[in-house]
Design a protein around this motif. Structure first.
Motif, PDB file in Angstrom:
ATOM      1  N   GLY A 185       0.811  -1.214   0.000  1.00 51.93           N
ATOM      2  CA  GLY A 185       0.000   0.000   0.000  1.00 51.93           C
ATOM      3  C   GLY A 185       0.839   1.257   0.000  1.00 51.93           C
ATOM      4  O   GLY A 185       0.517   2.240  -0.666  1.00 51.93           O
ATOM      5  N   ILE A 186       1.934   1.234   0.746  1.00 51.16           N
ATOM      6  CA  ILE A 186       2.822   2.398   0.801  1.00 51.16           C
ATOM      7  C   ILE A 186       3.474   2.628  -0.559  1.00 51.16           C
ATOM      8  O   ILE A 186       3.498   3.742  -1.070  1.00 51.16           O
ATOM      9  CB  ILE A 186       3.892   2.218   1.898  1.00 51.16           C
ATOM     10  N   LEU A 187       3.990   1.556  -1.158  1.00 54.31           N
ATOM     11  CA  LEU A 187       4.648   1.688  -2.453  1.00 54.31           C
ATOM     12  C   LEU A 187       3.676   2.121  -3.545  1.00 54.31           C
ATOM     13  O   LEU A 187       4.008   2.946  -4.397  1.00 54.31           O
ATOM     14  CB  LEU A 187       5.313   0.370  -2.841  1.00 54.31           C
ATOM     15  N   ASN A 188       2.473   1.572  -3.532  1.00 54.10           N
ATOM     16  CA  ASN A 188       1.491   1.898  -4.561  1.00 54.10           C
ATOM     17  C   ASN A 188       0.864   3.276  -4.376  1.00 54.10           C
ATOM     18  O   ASN A 188       0.151   3.753  -5.257  1.00 54.10           O
ATOM     19  CB  ASN A 188       0.408   0.830  -4.638  1.00 54.10           C
ATOM     20  N   SER A 189       1.089   3.928  -3.253  1.00 63.46           N
ATOM     21  CA  SER A 189       0.543   5.265  -3.053  1.00 63.46           C
ATOM     22  C   SER A 189       1.550   6.363  -3.384  1.00 63.46           C
ATOM     23  O   SER A 189       1.227   7.536  -3.355  1.00 63.46           O
ATOM     24  CB  SER A 189       0.063   5.428  -1.612  1.00 63.46           C
ATOM     25  N   THR A 222      -0.701   7.766  -9.268  1.00 57.63           N
ATOM     26  CA  THR A 222      -0.052   6.738  -8.460  1.00 57.63           C
ATOM     27  C   THR A 222      -0.410   5.370  -9.032  1.00 57.63           C
ATOM     28  O   THR A 222      -1.386   5.235  -9.779  1.00 57.63           O
ATOM     29  CB  THR A 222      -0.516   6.805  -6.993  1.00 57.63           C
ATOM     30  N   PRO A 223       0.357   4.324  -8.688  1.00 61.53           N
ATOM     31  CA  PRO A 223      -0.026   2.981  -9.128  1.00 61.53           C
ATOM     32  C   PRO A 223      -1.442   2.596  -8.679  1.00 61.53           C
ATOM     33  O   PRO A 223      -2.168   1.950  -9.418  1.00 61.53           O
ATOM     34  CB  PRO A 223       1.032   2.088  -8.480  1.00 61.53           C
ATOM     35  N   ASN A 224      -1.841   3.006  -7.478  1.00 66.38           N
ATOM     36  CA  ASN A 224      -3.197   2.697  -7.008  1.00 66.38           C
ATOM     37  C   ASN A 224      -4.258   3.299  -7.928  1.00 66.38           C
ATOM     38  O   ASN A 224      -5.277   2.669  -8.200  1.00 66.38           O
ATOM     39  CB  ASN A 224      -3.421   3.212  -5.584  1.00 66.38           C
ATOM     40  N   LEU A 225      -4.031   4.523  -8.406  1.00 63.10           N
ATOM     41  CA  LEU A 225      -4.987   5.167  -9.303  1.00 63.10           C
ATOM     42  C   LEU A 225      -5.091   4.380 -10.605  1.00 63.10           C
ATOM     43  O   LEU A 225      -6.184   4.165 -11.131  1.00 63.10           O
ATOM     44  CB  LEU A 225      -4.573   6.610  -9.562  1.00 63.10           C
ATOM     45  N   LEU A 226      -3.963   3.909 -11.122  1.00 64.00           N
ATOM     46  CA  LEU A 226      -3.969   3.149 -12.363  1.00 64.00           C
ATOM     47  C   LEU A 226      -4.545   1.744 -12.175  1.00 64.00           C
ATOM     48  O   LEU A 226      -5.269   1.245 -13.036  1.00 64.00           O
ATOM     49  CB  LEU A 226      -2.547   3.063 -12.933  1.00 64.00           C
ATOM     50  N   LEU A 227      -4.248   1.108 -11.054  1.00 64.70           N
ATOM     51  CA  LEU A 227      -4.711  -0.264 -10.812  1.00 64.70           C
ATOM     52  C   LEU A 227      -6.181  -0.345 -10.430  1.00 64.70           C
ATOM     53  O   LEU A 227      -6.898  -1.246 -10.865  1.00 64.70           O
ATOM     54  CB  LEU A 227      -3.875  -0.910  -9.701  1.00 64.70           C
ATOM     55  N   ASP A 279      -6.298   7.462  -4.056  1.00 60.26           N
ATOM     56  CA  ASP A 279      -5.692   6.770  -2.914  1.00 60.26           C
ATOM     57  C   ASP A 279      -6.455   7.085  -1.638  1.00 60.26           C
ATOM     58  O   ASP A 279      -6.762   8.243  -1.365  1.00 60.26           O
ATOM     59  CB  ASP A 279      -4.241   7.200  -2.722  1.00 60.26           C
ATOM     60  N   ALA A 280      -6.739   6.069  -0.872  1.00 61.14           N
ATOM     61  CA  ALA A 280      -7.418   6.278   0.410  1.00 61.14           C
ATOM     62  C   ALA A 280      -6.496   6.972   1.412  1.00 61.14           C
ATOM     63  O   ALA A 280      -6.961   7.575   2.373  1.00 61.14           O
ATOM     64  CB  ALA A 280      -7.890   4.946   0.969  1.00 61.14           C
ATOM     65  N   LEU A 281      -5.192   6.884   1.192  1.00 61.49           N
ATOM     66  CA  LEU A 281      -4.243   7.480   2.130  1.00 61.49           C
ATOM     67  C   LEU A 281      -4.116   8.984   1.957  1.00 61.49           C
ATOM     68  O   LEU A 281      -3.654   9.686   2.844  1.00 61.49           O
ATOM     69  CB  LEU A 281      -2.863   6.836   1.952  1.00 61.49           C
ATOM     70  N   LEU A 282      -4.510   9.510   0.793  1.00 62.26           N
ATOM     71  CA  LEU A 282      -4.418  10.947   0.558  1.00 62.26           C
ATOM     72  C   LEU A 282      -5.620  11.653   1.144  1.00 62.26           C
ATOM     73  O   LEU A 282      -6.727  11.103   1.134  1.00 62.26           O
ATOM     74  CB  LEU A 282      -4.342  11.235  -0.945  1.00 62.26           C
TER      75      LEU A 282
END
Length: 124
Positions: free
Chosen positions: A4-8, A25-30, A35-38
């Motif tokens: 999760g850290i790397l993908n954010s 971020t990778p999370n946005l693309l995947l 990102d829930a962390l933002l």
């Protein structure tokens, strides 16, 4: 957790301007979502970092930051005197901690919320 850290992490330059959209971020693309962390809230200009904060005043209860102690043991005291600079801003204060007076810069003082008096009632 590590995934999760790397993908954010942003894939490119991330602007510090809050008006700019979220970085890619990778999370946005995947997952095709933010990102829930933002932080997802929109803050008014008065809530942004760098805005003016009220100066500390005599009688204010503060916690004194001490890097030599754990946070739970930082002393608490009351401001008895303030020292202003040429621009009128409070830069340091004299704090009474258990009868001893200490002069500290305001960057080392954390204002504590006011406690209700014994006669006051707190609504549930």
């Amino acid at each position: 957790m590590t995934e999760g850290i790397l993908n954010s992490k942003p894939l490119g330059y991330a602007s510090s301007d809050l008006a700019n959209p979220d970085p890619i971020t990778p999370n946005l693309l995947l997952m095709d979502r933010r990102d829930a962390l933002l932080p997802q809230a929109v803050y008014g200009s008065s809530d942004l970092l760098g805005t003016a904060t009220p100066d500390l005043a005599v009688g204010t209860v503060v916690m004194v930051l001490d890097s030599q102690l754990p946070m739970a043991m930082w002393p608490v005291g009351r401001i008895t005197w303030i020292v202003s600079s040429d621009d009128g801003r409070v830069r340091s204060a004299e704090v009474d901690i258990k009868g001893n007076l200490y002069t500290r810069p305001v960057t080392k003082l954390i204002e504590l919320p006011k406690m209700p008096d014994d006669g006051d009632t707190i609504a549930p």
